[in-house]
Design a protein around this motif. Structure first.
Motif, PDB file in Angstrom:
ATOM      1  N   PHE A 297       1.885   8.262   8.724  1.00 53.53           N
ATOM      2  CA  PHE A 297       0.591   7.965   9.352  1.00 53.53           C
ATOM      3  C   PHE A 297       0.415   8.769  10.632  1.00 53.53           C
ATOM      4  CE2 PHE A 297       3.427   5.004  11.508  1.00 53.53           C
ATOM      5  CZ  PHE A 297       2.977   5.021  12.808  1.00 53.53           C
ATOM      6  N   TRP A 298       1.514   9.014  11.370  1.00 49.54           N
ATOM      7  CA  TRP A 298       1.418   9.777  12.615  1.00 49.54           C
ATOM      8  C   TRP A 298       1.088  11.240  12.314  1.00 49.54           C
ATOM      9  CZ3 TRP A 298       3.740  13.855  15.189  1.00 49.54           C
ATOM     10  CH2 TRP A 298       3.496  13.919  16.566  1.00 49.54           C
ATOM     11  N   ILE A 299       1.722  11.800  11.288  1.00 50.54           N
ATOM     12  CA  ILE A 299       1.421  13.181  10.891  1.00 50.54           C
ATOM     13  C   ILE A 299      -0.038  13.303  10.475  1.00 50.54           C
ATOM     14  CG2 ILE A 299       1.946  14.999   9.220  1.00 50.54           C
ATOM     15  CD1 ILE A 299       4.800  14.028   9.186  1.00 50.54           C
ATOM     16  N   GLY A 300      -0.520  12.306   9.728  1.00 47.88           N
ATOM     17  CA  GLY A 300      -1.914  12.344   9.310  1.00 47.88           C
ATOM     18  C   GLY A 300      -2.879  12.323  10.483  1.00 47.88           C
ATOM     19  N   LEU A 301      -2.591  11.492  11.465  1.00 50.11           N
ATOM     20  CA  LEU A 301      -3.457  11.443  12.647  1.00 50.11           C
ATOM     21  C   LEU A 301      -3.418  12.757  13.423  1.00 50.11           C
ATOM     22  CD1 LEU A 301      -2.681   7.817  13.899  1.00 50.11           C
ATOM     23  CD2 LEU A 301      -4.694   8.614  12.653  1.00 50.11           C
ATOM     24  N   VAL A 302      -2.237  13.373  13.518  1.00 47.82           N
ATOM     25  CA  VAL A 302      -2.124  14.660  14.204  1.00 47.82           C
ATOM     26  C   VAL A 302      -2.899  15.739  13.453  1.00 47.82           C
ATOM     27  CG1 VAL A 302      -0.510  16.499  14.844  1.00 47.82           C
ATOM     28  CG2 VAL A 302       0.072  14.116  15.310  1.00 47.82           C
TER      29      VAL A 302
ATOM     30  N   PHE B  27       1.931   4.948  -4.647  1.00 51.35           N
ATOM     31  CA  PHE B  27       1.978   4.416  -3.285  1.00 51.35           C
ATOM     32  C   PHE B  27       1.437   5.393  -2.246  1.00 51.35           C
ATOM     33  CE2 PHE B  27       5.731   2.509  -5.510  1.00 51.35           C
ATOM     34  CZ  PHE B  27       5.150   1.267  -5.717  1.00 51.35           C
ATOM     35  N   ALA B  28       0.399   6.133  -2.609  1.00 55.96           N
ATOM     36  CA  ALA B  28      -0.239   7.013  -1.634  1.00 55.96           C
ATOM     37  C   ALA B  28      -1.211   6.221  -0.773  1.00 55.96           C
ATOM     38  CB  ALA B  28      -0.961   8.155  -2.358  1.00 55.96           C
ATOM     39  N   VAL B  29      -0.776   5.039  -0.374  1.00 57.32           N
ATOM     40  CA  VAL B  29      -1.672   4.092   0.304  1.00 57.32           C
ATOM     41  C   VAL B  29      -1.992   4.559   1.711  1.00 57.32           C
ATOM     42  CG1 VAL B  29      -1.890   1.731   1.122  1.00 57.32           C
ATOM     43  CG2 VAL B  29      -0.791   2.184  -1.075  1.00 57.32           C
ATOM     44  N   VAL B  30      -0.957   4.947   2.459  1.00 56.26           N
ATOM     45  CA  VAL B  30      -1.153   5.304   3.868  1.00 56.26           C
ATOM     46  C   VAL B  30      -2.047   6.524   3.986  1.00 56.26           C
ATOM     47  CG1 VAL B  30       0.002   6.033   5.973  1.00 56.26           C
ATOM     48  CG2 VAL B  30       1.043   4.283   4.529  1.00 56.26           C
ATOM     49  N   THR B  31      -1.750   7.549   3.209  1.00 58.57           N
ATOM     50  CA  THR B  31      -2.537   8.780   3.279  1.00 58.57           C
ATOM     51  C   THR B  31      -3.983   8.544   2.882  1.00 58.57           C
ATOM     52  OG1 THR B  31      -0.594  10.162   2.829  1.00 58.57           O
ATOM     53  CG2 THR B  31      -2.750  11.115   2.355  1.00 58.57           C
ATOM     54  N   GLU B  32      -4.211   7.795   1.811  1.00 56.03           N
ATOM     55  CA  GLU B  32      -5.584   7.558   1.371  1.00 56.03           C
ATOM     56  C   GLU B  32      -6.355   6.705   2.375  1.00 56.03           C
ATOM     57  OE1 GLU B  32      -4.897   7.854  -3.463  1.00 56.03           O
ATOM     58  OE2 GLU B  32      -5.677   6.013  -2.572  1.00 56.03           O
ATOM     59  N   THR B  33      -5.661   5.813   3.051  1.00 59.08           N
ATOM     60  CA  THR B  33      -6.332   4.988   4.056  1.00 59.08           C
ATOM     61  C   THR B  33      -6.711   5.805   5.276  1.00 59.08           C
ATOM     62  OG1 THR B  33      -5.084   3.046   3.305  1.00 59.08           O
ATOM     63  CG2 THR B  33      -6.126   2.915   5.470  1.00 59.08           C
ATOM     64  N   ILE B  34      -5.793   6.650   5.745  1.00 58.58           N
ATOM     65  CA  ILE B  34      -6.056   7.457   6.937  1.00 58.58           C
ATOM     66  C   ILE B  34      -7.202   8.426   6.708  1.00 58.58           C
ATOM     67  CG2 ILE B  34      -5.091   9.256   8.433  1.00 58.58           C
ATOM     68  CD1 ILE B  34      -2.406   7.881   8.172  1.00 58.58           C
ATOM     69  N   PHE B  35      -7.204   9.075   5.533  1.00 54.84           N
ATOM     70  CA  PHE B  35      -8.203  10.102   5.260  1.00 54.84           C
ATOM     71  C   PHE B  35      -9.401   9.576   4.462  1.00 54.84           C
ATOM     72  CE2 PHE B  35      -4.295  12.442   6.016  1.00 54.84           C
ATOM     73  CZ  PHE B  35      -4.719  13.470   6.844  1.00 54.84           C
ATOM     74  N   SER B  36      -9.511   8.249   4.330  1.00 53.74           N
ATOM     75  CA  SER B  36     -10.620   7.626   3.591  1.00 53.74           C
ATOM     76  C   SER B  36     -10.783   8.252   2.206  1.00 53.74           C
ATOM     77  CB  SER B  36     -11.937   7.759   4.379  1.00 53.74           C
ATOM     78  OG  SER B  36     -11.835   7.110   5.625  1.00 53.74           O
ATOM     79  N   TRP B  37      -9.663   8.489   1.574  1.00 55.92           N
ATOM     80  CA  TRP B  37      -9.679   9.095   0.238  1.00 55.92           C
ATOM     81  C   TRP B  37      -9.915   7.992  -0.794  1.00 55.92           C
ATOM     82  CZ3 TRP B  37      -9.956  14.026  -1.082  1.00 55.92           C
ATOM     83  CH2 TRP B  37      -9.700  14.400  -2.397  1.00 55.92           C
ATOM     84  N   PRO B  38     -10.960   8.085  -1.603  1.00 57.78           N
ATOM     85  CA  PRO B  38     -11.342   6.983  -2.493  1.00 57.78           C
ATOM     86  C   PRO B  38     -10.476   6.906  -3.750  1.00 57.78           C
ATOM     87  CG  PRO B  38     -12.851   8.801  -2.775  1.00 57.78           C
ATOM     88  CD  PRO B  38     -11.917   9.214  -1.678  1.00 57.78           C
ATOM     89  N   GLY B  39      -9.193   6.629  -3.569  1.00 59.34           N
ATOM     90  CA  GLY B  39      -8.278   6.552  -4.697  1.00 59.34           C
ATOM     91  C   GLY B  39      -7.727   5.157  -4.894  1.00 59.34           C
ATOM     92  N   LEU B  40      -6.650   5.079  -5.675  1.00 58.51           N
ATOM     93  CA  LEU B  40      -6.049   3.783  -5.985  1.00 58.51           C
ATOM     94  C   LEU B  40      -5.425   3.132  -4.758  1.00 58.51           C
ATOM     95  CD1 LEU B  40      -4.319   4.482  -9.417  1.00 58.51           C
ATOM     96  CD2 LEU B  40      -6.393   3.173  -8.986  1.00 58.51           C
ATOM     97  N   GLY B  41      -4.851   3.942  -3.863  1.00 59.71           N
ATOM     98  CA  GLY B  41      -4.209   3.378  -2.685  1.00 59.71           C
ATOM     99  C   GLY B  41      -5.185   2.614  -1.813  1.00 59.71           C
ATOM    100  N   LYS B  42      -6.323   3.213  -1.556  1.00 53.73           N
ATOM    101  CA  LYS B  42      -7.346   2.530  -0.752  1.00 53.73           C
ATOM    102  C   LYS B  42      -7.891   1.314  -1.492  1.00 53.73           C
ATOM    103  CE  LYS B  42     -11.220   3.573   2.294  1.00 53.73           C
ATOM    104  NZ  LYS B  42     -11.933   2.326   2.013  1.00 53.73           N
ATOM    105  N   LEU B  43      -7.987   1.426  -2.808  1.00 54.21           N
ATOM    106  CA  LEU B  43      -8.475   0.300  -3.591  1.00 54.21           C
ATOM    107  C   LEU B  43      -7.546  -0.896  -3.478  1.00 54.21           C
ATOM    108  CD1 LEU B  43     -10.361  -0.973  -5.719  1.00 54.21           C
ATOM    109  CD2 LEU B  43      -8.937   0.115  -7.469  1.00 54.21           C
ATOM    110  N   VAL B  44      -6.248  -0.668  -3.562  1.00 57.31           N
ATOM    111  CA  VAL B  44      -5.318  -1.796  -3.522  1.00 57.31           C
ATOM    112  C   VAL B  44      -5.257  -2.410  -2.125  1.00 57.31           C
ATOM    113  CG1 VAL B  44      -3.197  -0.511  -2.963  1.00 57.31           C
ATOM    114  CG2 VAL B  44      -3.057  -2.561  -4.354  1.00 57.31           C
TER     115      VAL B  44
END
Length: 323
Positions: free
Chosen positions: A144-149, A260-277
């Motif tokens: 999550f820190w890398i994504g924010l950077v 489990f690409a949950v963190v990345t999809e949440t940070i980047f608002s990627w409309p995939g399964l991770g954000k859905l779950v």
């Protein structure tokens, strides 16, 4: 081989059944979806109607049995939040996660394996030290820190890449894909880079360890004595011998990344399964959560089976053992 496949299919059925029961009971114990989905000022009559509509007025064993019977026929029920069939909802989000995962894992493997082999072949070189330093960063720094950077640098400071969303898509056979458009590909780069860094580090270290070990073996010594070039030795002998552990890690990491690409999809608002779950957990959307975890279990089983088949293709001894 047929007996092996049959046994794995039976194992898969048992694992999925156990996963379904455990997840259903776990979600049931967490809380009542009605408390989240219905306004606090709703009357008792309105709550009773909503509970009956969602099927939550039945006993637990009846709810579980109904869900399992429908799931056996491919019906996972309807989402409490989106009011649409769960299967259609998951299938609508799956392409976004799939293309993100494929790009991340393939790029991590295609870059990590050659660089790891170089680091194992020339361990004292300056470039090798740099490669290993990057791999340490990939292992140590939270995703999550890398994504924010990445968002801060490339989206906020320089403004060269979008911070989130999927961008423009193109439908192929009714399925939307981002990588087929320039705008979609730009939206795909940052989340894929964020997701690939940890996989890249793993591939680098795995390839480096295997290469360093094999360079000291008699196989490489005989190949050098036969007059083969160093490049031929690395490609024909070293890469082939380390391909089995790499295939194992590739399969498992692809499955774990897709699931489990949950963190990345949440940070980047990627409309995939991770954000859905994540949204489903927040709203206690029980059918979506159970169906998603059943899909994850099935995914791991199928990919493990594919890895076993790849083993047999890479190692003739395994083919003879199963013949």
């Amino acid at each position: 081989m047929i007996g092996f496949l049959i046994s794995r299919v039976l194992q898969a059925a048992c694992v999925i059944l156990a996963m379904s029961v455990l997840v259903f009971l776990g979600v049931y114990a967490i809380g009542n979806p009605v408390d989240v989905l219905i306004a606090p000022d709703a009357t008792q009559e309105q709550r009773a109607i909503a509970i009956a509509h969602l099927g939550l007025d039945k006993p637990l064993w009846h709810q579980l049995g109904t869900f399992l019977w429908r799931a056996l026929h491919g019906d996972f029920g309807s989402s409490f939040v989106y009011d649409m069939p769960v299967a259609d909802l998951i299938l609508s989000r799956l392409p976004a996660t799939f293309e993100l995962t494929v790009l991340a894992v393939v790029c991590a493997t295609c870059l990590g394996v050659p660089l790891g082999m170089y680091a194992g072949y020339r361990p004292q070189a300056a470039l090798s030290r740099l490669i290993m330093a990057v791999s340490i960063v990939g292992f140590s720094v939270p995703t999550f820190w890398i994504g924010l950077v990445l968002i801060l640098v490339f989206a906020v400071q320089f403004g060269v890449l979008p911070a989130g969303g999927r961008g423009e898509t193109v439908e192929v056979f009714g399925v939307p894909w981002s990588f087929l458009t320039a705008d979609g590909l730009m939206h795909l780069l940052l989340p894929a880079l964020n997701l690939a860094l940890f996989k890249f580090s793993m591939m680098v270290r795995l390839a480096r360890a295997g290469t360093r070990e094999l360079m000291l073996t008699d196989t490489v010594k005989f190949a050098r004595a036969a007059g083969l070039s160093e490049f031929t030795i690395l490609v024909r002998h070293v890469l082939r011998l380390i391909s089995i552990p790499i295939a194992t890690v590739f399969g498992l990491e692809f499955a774990s990344t897709l699931a489990f690409a949950v963190v990345t999809e949440t940070i980047f608002s990627w409309p995939g399964l991770g954000k859905l779950v994540i949204d489903s957990i927040t709203s206690l959307d029980r059918p979506v959560m159970v169906a998603y975890l059943m899909l994850v279990a099935l995914l791991f089983i199928v990919i493990n089976l594919m890895v076993d088949v790849v083993y047999a293709l890479l190692d003739p001894r395994l083919r003879k053992g199963r013949a």
